[in-house]
Design an enzyme around this catalytic site. Structure first.
Site, short mmCIF file in Angstrom:
data_model
loop_
_atom_site.label_atom_id
_atom_site.label_comp_id
_atom_site.label_asym_id
_atom_site.label_seq_id
_atom_site.Cartn_x
_atom_site.Cartn_y
_atom_site.Cartn_z
N SER A 1 -6.51 2.23 2.82
CA SER A 1 -5.42 2.54 3.76
C SER A 1 -4.79 3.86 3.37
CB SER A 1 -4.37 1.44 3.71
OG SER A 1 -3.19 1.82 4.40
N TYR B 1 2.15 -3.50 -0.39
CA TYR B 1 0.94 -3.02 0.28
C TYR B 1 0.53 -1.64 -0.26
CZ TYR B 1 -2.41 -2.55 4.11
OH TYR B 1 -3.57 -2.41 4.84
#
Length: 252
Positions: A141, A154
């Site tokens: 990501s 995250y």
């Protein structure tokens, strides 16, 4: 560009929906045997039945090493090899600022997003080496190199996964085991609905039309499993540029 995965066996974690489901369906279309792994098997079994004999559903909680090892063992037993591993399972809930976060919930994200990838690497590499090699694709990501409010769990875990990708490839490239990351950008999945509902940070303000489809990511995963993806080994391949999307064949 033609993608041919005939004779390959791919295990995809988090395959019950979203990116994992799309990857399983698309890789099967390109000729691969696919093993769909998730904590709950009901959706994986449905998807597997729709794909046909080239698919197998297995129960697997990536936070538990024994589960991952067992899933890989079942893949090899059923199809004869493990050529591709897609470490896709991941979570972002609950989204919260550090001071408001639940330590147990924060820990669970670490167990799935970070330790789950390690478990996949640890279980797959000893299987791939004697076969003569394989490809491991870690879903990454832009959060791996960003600081986003409410996403400490995250961002931190995706940064850790990027480091794992680099370390694992350096350790295993001489044995023809390639490890590569895929940073797809924002994707139209249930995760984006949770992000939207949180109202935290600019990503939650994006409209649904700004997200790419899981099928685009599935095709990128299949492409990275071919020789064309080897130029990106040991790092993240970003799907956010026109050049990258053109290379995969997503745009003319």
């Amino acid at each position: 560009m033609s993608i041919d995965l005939t004779g390959k066996t791919a295990l995809i974690t988090g395959a019950s929906r979203g990116i994992g489901e799309a990857a399983a369906r698309i890789m099967a279309e390109y000729g691969a045997n696919v093993v769909l792994a998730a904590r709950s098997t009901s959706d994986c079994e449905r998807i597997s039945a729709e794909i046909g004999d080239k698919a197998l559903a297995v129960a697997c909680d990536v936070a538990r090493y024994n589960d991952v090892e067992s899933a890989i063992s079942k893949a090899v037993s059923h199809f004869g090899s493990l050529d591709i591993l897609v470490n896709n399972a991941g979570m972002i809930d609950p989204i919260a600022r550090i001071e408001d976060s639940d330590p147990e919930a924060w820990d669970q994200v670490v167990d799935v997003n970070f330790k789950g990838v390690y478990h996949g690497l640890r279980a797959a590499i000893p299987v791939m080496k004697p076969q003569g090699g394989g490809v491991i694709i870690n879903i990454s990501s832009g959060a791996a190199s960003a600081a986003l409010e409410g996403w400490s769990h995250y961002c931190a875990t995706k940064a850790a996964v990027l480091s794992l990708t680099r370390c694992a490839h350096r350790e295993n490239m001489s044995d023809n085991v390639s490890v590569v990351g895929l940073s797809p950008g924002t994707v139209a999945t249930e995760m984006q609905r949770s992000i939207k509902d949180s109202g935290i940070n600019p990503v939650s303000q994006l409209s649904w039309s700004q997200h790419i489809s899981p099928e685009w990511v599935g095709k990128a995963i299949a492409w990275l499993a071919t020789d064309a993806g080897r130029a990106y080994d040991g790092d993240d391949f970003s799907l956010k540029t026109e050049e990258a999307r053109r290379a995969v064949g997503l745009i003319a």
